[in-house]
Scaffold this motif. Structure first.
Motif, short mmCIF file in Angstrom:
data_model
loop_
_atom_site.label_atom_id
_atom_site.label_comp_id
_atom_site.label_asym_id
_atom_site.label_seq_id
_atom_site.Cartn_x
_atom_site.Cartn_y
_atom_site.Cartn_z
N GLU A 178 6.66 5.19 1.69
CA GLU A 178 8.08 5.31 1.34
C GLU A 178 8.39 4.61 0.01
OE1 GLU A 178 10.61 7.18 2.54
OE2 GLU A 178 8.97 8.06 3.69
N LYS A 179 7.81 3.45 -0.20
CA LYS A 179 8.03 2.71 -1.44
C LYS A 179 7.54 3.53 -2.63
CE LYS A 179 6.65 -1.52 -3.81
NZ LYS A 179 5.79 -2.69 -3.76
N PRO A 185 -7.14 5.88 5.81
CA PRO A 185 -7.05 5.33 7.17
C PRO A 185 -5.69 4.67 7.42
CG PRO A 185 -8.46 3.96 5.78
CD PRO A 185 -8.11 5.16 4.98
N ASP A 186 -5.31 4.65 8.66
CA ASP A 186 -4.05 4.01 9.05
C ASP A 186 -4.19 2.50 8.99
OD1 ASP A 186 -2.83 6.44 9.51
OD2 ASP A 186 -3.27 6.45 11.65
N TYR A 187 -3.10 1.83 8.67
CA TYR A 187 -3.05 0.37 8.65
C TYR A 187 -1.61 -0.06 8.84
CZ TYR A 187 -1.59 1.10 3.79
OH TYR A 187 -0.94 1.51 2.65
N ALA A 188 -1.44 -1.31 9.19
CA ALA A 188 -0.09 -1.85 9.37
C ALA A 188 0.65 -1.80 8.04
CB ALA A 188 -0.16 -3.28 9.88
N GLY A 189 1.82 -1.19 8.03
CA GLY A 189 2.62 -1.11 6.81
C GLY A 189 2.36 0.14 5.98
N LYS A 190 1.54 1.05 6.48
CA LYS A 190 1.22 2.27 5.73
C LYS A 190 2.46 3.10 5.43
CE LYS A 190 -1.61 6.46 5.89
NZ LYS A 190 -2.72 7.15 6.57
#
Length: 85
Positions: free
Chosen positions: A32-33, A22-27
């Protein structure tokens, strides 16, 4: 088990789960990290292969493992066979 291989596979699986989860803030930042961490491990692992084709075969096996089509033990066997030649 090769510690680098184990960490690499863990990151690949986590990234796969994050991308498909699921999508979330900071996904996007998390993805990328992990990609950067995966690249570092990949460079380390790639040094053990004689040819680019061997590494490509290993990379295919990693994807299969991430999808659940190979176990970690099977992946490690593929890795050992490809790096010992």
């Amino acid at each position: 088990m090769n510690e680098t291989l184990q960490q690499y596979m863990m990151l690949v699986k986590e990234n796969y789960d994050t991308i498909n989860g699921p999508d979330y803030a900071g996904k996007e930042e998390d993805i990328e990290k992990r990609k950067k961490q995966i690249e570092l491990y990949a460079k380390t692992l790639q040094q053990g292969f004689s040819t680019d084709d061997d590494y490509d075969e290993f990379a295919d096996a990693v994807i299969k493992c991430a999808y659940g089509d190979l176990t970690m033990e099977e992946l490690e066997t593929v890795y050992r066979e490809l790096t010992s030649s």
